[in-house]
Motif scaffolding. Structure first.
Motif, PDB file in Angstrom:
ATOM      1  N   LYS A 115     -10.949  22.948   4.472  1.00 22.61           N
ATOM      2  CA  LYS A 115     -11.097  22.755   5.916  1.00 22.61           C
ATOM      3  C   LYS A 115     -10.692  24.016   6.676  1.00 22.61           C
ATOM      4  O   LYS A 115     -11.364  24.425   7.632  1.00 22.61           O
ATOM      5  N   TYR A 116      -9.598  24.666   6.250  1.00 21.93           N
ATOM      6  CA  TYR A 116      -9.198  25.931   6.887  1.00 21.93           C
ATOM      7  C   TYR A 116     -10.317  26.958   6.781  1.00 21.93           C
ATOM      8  O   TYR A 116     -10.647  27.639   7.758  1.00 21.93           O
ATOM      9  N   ARG A 117     -10.908  27.100   5.596  1.00 22.37           N
ATOM     10  CA  ARG A 117     -11.993  28.074   5.409  1.00 22.37           C
ATOM     11  C   ARG A 117     -13.180  27.754   6.316  1.00 22.37           C
ATOM     12  O   ARG A 117     -13.771  28.642   6.923  1.00 22.37           O
ATOM     13  N   GLN A 118     -13.514  26.470   6.402  1.00 19.85           N
ATOM     14  CA  GLN A 118     -14.622  26.045   7.267  1.00 19.85           C
ATOM     15  C   GLN A 118     -14.321  26.369   8.729  1.00 19.85           C
ATOM     16  O   GLN A 118     -15.172  26.916   9.441  1.00 19.85           O
ATOM     17  N   LEU A 119     -13.104  26.056   9.174  1.00 16.79           N
ATOM     18  CA  LEU A 119     -12.753  26.292  10.570  1.00 16.79           C
ATOM     19  C   LEU A 119     -12.688  27.774  10.917  1.00 16.79           C
ATOM     20  O   LEU A 119     -13.041  28.170  12.024  1.00 16.79           O
ATOM     21  N   LEU A 120     -12.243  28.596   9.978  1.00 17.79           N
ATOM     22  CA  LEU A 120     -12.136  30.033  10.238  1.00 17.79           C
ATOM     23  C   LEU A 120     -13.493  30.719  10.362  1.00 17.79           C
ATOM     24  O   LEU A 120     -13.580  31.841  10.846  1.00 17.79           O
ATOM     25  N   LYS A 121     -14.555  30.040   9.973  1.00 17.58           N
ATOM     26  CA  LYS A 121     -15.902  30.581  10.185  1.00 17.58           C
ATOM     27  C   LYS A 121     -16.299  30.484  11.652  1.00 17.58           C
ATOM     28  O   LYS A 121     -17.126  31.242  12.127  1.00 17.58           O
ATOM     29  N   LYS A 122     -15.680  29.536  12.387  1.00 16.45           N
ATOM     30  CA  LYS A 122     -16.018  29.320  13.792  1.00 16.45           C
ATOM     31  C   LYS A 122     -14.888  29.678  14.750  1.00 16.45           C
ATOM     32  O   LYS A 122     -15.121  29.855  15.940  1.00 16.45           O
ATOM     33  N   HIS A 123     -13.663  29.752  14.260  1.00 15.35           N
ATOM     34  CA  HIS A 123     -12.491  29.965  15.113  1.00 15.35           C
ATOM     35  C   HIS A 123     -11.645  31.100  14.554  1.00 15.35           C
ATOM     36  O   HIS A 123     -11.605  31.321  13.346  1.00 15.35           O
ATOM     37  N   SER A 124     -10.933  31.769  15.429  1.00 19.87           N
ATOM     38  CA  SER A 124     -10.073  32.877  14.970  1.00 19.87           C
ATOM     39  C   SER A 124      -8.672  32.402  14.590  1.00 19.87           C
ATOM     40  O   SER A 124      -7.967  33.091  13.858  1.00 19.87           O
ATOM     41  N   LEU A 142       0.848  -1.180   0.000  1.00 22.59           N
ATOM     42  CA  LEU A 142       0.000   0.000   0.000  1.00 22.59           C
ATOM     43  C   LEU A 142       0.884   1.231   0.000  1.00 22.59           C
ATOM     44  O   LEU A 142       2.059   1.179   0.328  1.00 22.59           O
ATOM     45  N   GLU A 143       0.295   2.313  -0.405  1.00 26.92           N
ATOM     46  CA  GLU A 143       1.007   3.594  -0.465  1.00 26.92           C
ATOM     47  C   GLU A 143       0.161   4.619   0.267  1.00 26.92           C
ATOM     48  O   GLU A 143      -1.047   4.702   0.058  1.00 26.92           O
ATOM     49  N   ILE A 144       0.799   5.394   1.129  1.00 24.51           N
ATOM     50  CA  ILE A 144       0.076   6.412   1.880  1.00 24.51           C
ATOM     51  C   ILE A 144       0.319   7.760   1.223  1.00 24.51           C
ATOM     52  O   ILE A 144       1.457   8.176   1.036  1.00 24.51           O
ATOM     53  N   GLY A 145      -0.766   8.396   0.847  1.00 23.72           N
ATOM     54  CA  GLY A 145      -0.686   9.695   0.191  1.00 23.72           C
ATOM     55  C   GLY A 145      -0.981  10.817   1.169  1.00 23.72           C
ATOM     56  O   GLY A 145      -1.146  10.610   2.370  1.00 23.72           O
ATOM     57  N   THR A 146      -1.052  11.991   0.644  1.00 27.41           N
ATOM     58  CA  THR A 146      -1.234  13.185   1.468  1.00 27.41           C
ATOM     59  C   THR A 146      -2.686  13.657   1.455  1.00 27.41           C
ATOM     60  O   THR A 146      -3.513  13.167   0.700  1.00 27.41           O
ATOM     61  N   VAL A 147      -2.930  14.629   2.284  1.00 23.53           N
ATOM     62  CA  VAL A 147      -4.176  15.390   2.211  1.00 23.53           C
ATOM     63  C   VAL A 147      -3.955  16.412   1.098  1.00 23.53           C
ATOM     64  O   VAL A 147      -2.911  17.061   1.049  1.00 23.53           O
ATOM     65  N   SER A 148      -4.907  16.545   0.225  1.00 24.69           N
ATOM     66  CA  SER A 148      -4.729  17.478  -0.892  1.00 24.69           C
ATOM     67  C   SER A 148      -4.756  18.924  -0.409  1.00 24.69           C
ATOM     68  O   SER A 148      -5.372  19.252   0.617  1.00 24.69           O
ATOM     69  N   VAL A 149      -4.096  19.779  -1.152  1.00 24.70           N
ATOM     70  CA  VAL A 149      -4.099  21.216  -0.840  1.00 24.70           C
ATOM     71  C   VAL A 149      -5.524  21.744  -0.864  1.00 24.70           C
ATOM     72  O   VAL A 149      -5.918  22.550  -0.011  1.00 24.70           O
ATOM     73  N   ASP A 150      -6.319  21.294  -1.817  1.00 23.76           N
ATOM     74  CA  ASP A 150      -7.717  21.737  -1.894  1.00 23.76           C
ATOM     75  C   ASP A 150      -8.499  21.343  -0.645  1.00 23.76           C
ATOM     76  O   ASP A 150      -9.298  22.130  -0.125  1.00 23.76           O
ATOM     77  N   ASP A 151      -8.286  20.112  -0.152  1.00 27.78           N
ATOM     78  CA  ASP A 151      -8.978  19.671   1.057  1.00 27.78           C
ATOM     79  C   ASP A 151      -8.524  20.471   2.276  1.00 27.78           C
ATOM     80  O   ASP A 151      -9.339  20.833   3.130  1.00 27.78           O
TER      81      ASP A 151
END
Length: 95
Positions: A71-80, A58-67
Motif C-alpha cells: 500500500k505504501y508503494r502504491q500511495l507513493l506513486k501518487k503522493h509525496s 473472535l480474534e483481531i489480527g494485524t495488517v501484514s507487513v507485506d500489505d
C-alpha cells in the motif's frame, strides 16, 4: 506536495466514508470460526456483533507487513508523503 492519510479498519469508518474523505485504509484480519476474514470487506460490524452476541470468540489480527509495504508503494506513486495512523501498540499489533 500531496499527503496520503493511511489507516486501518480499526478507525471503524465504513469503506465508502473513507473513500469520500479521500483517505486510504487497509482491513484488519478477524479470526472467526477457524477462518480469517477481512474487516469491513468480508465481515461488517453488524455480523461481528451477531457472532459476539451468540457468545462466539473472535480474534483481531494485524495488517501484514507485506500489505502495508504494498500500500505504501502504491500511495507513493501518487503522493509525496504518507501519514500512517494506527492504534497504539497497547491496542493493536499493526505498528
Amino acid at each position: 506536495m500531496t499527503i496520503a492519510l493511511l489507516t486501518d479498519s480499526s478507525c471503524d469508518l465504513p469503506p465508502l466514508s473513507v473513500r469520500k474523505m479521500g483517505l486510504y485504509w487497509l482491513p484488519l484480519t478477524i479470526r472467526l470460526n477457524d477462518r480469517n476474514w477481512a474487516d469491513w470487506e468480508e465481515l461488517d460490524p453488524e455480523v461481528i456483533y451477531e457472532h459476539l452476541g451468540r457468545g462466539e470468540q473472535l480474534e483481531i489480527g494485524t495488517v501484514s507487513v507485506d500489505d502495508l509495504e504494498a500500500k505504501y508503494r502504491q500511495l507513493l506513486k501518487k503522493h509525496s508523503t504518507i501519514l500512517s495512523v494506527h492504534s497504539s501498540e497497547k491496542l493493536s499489533k499493526t505498528i
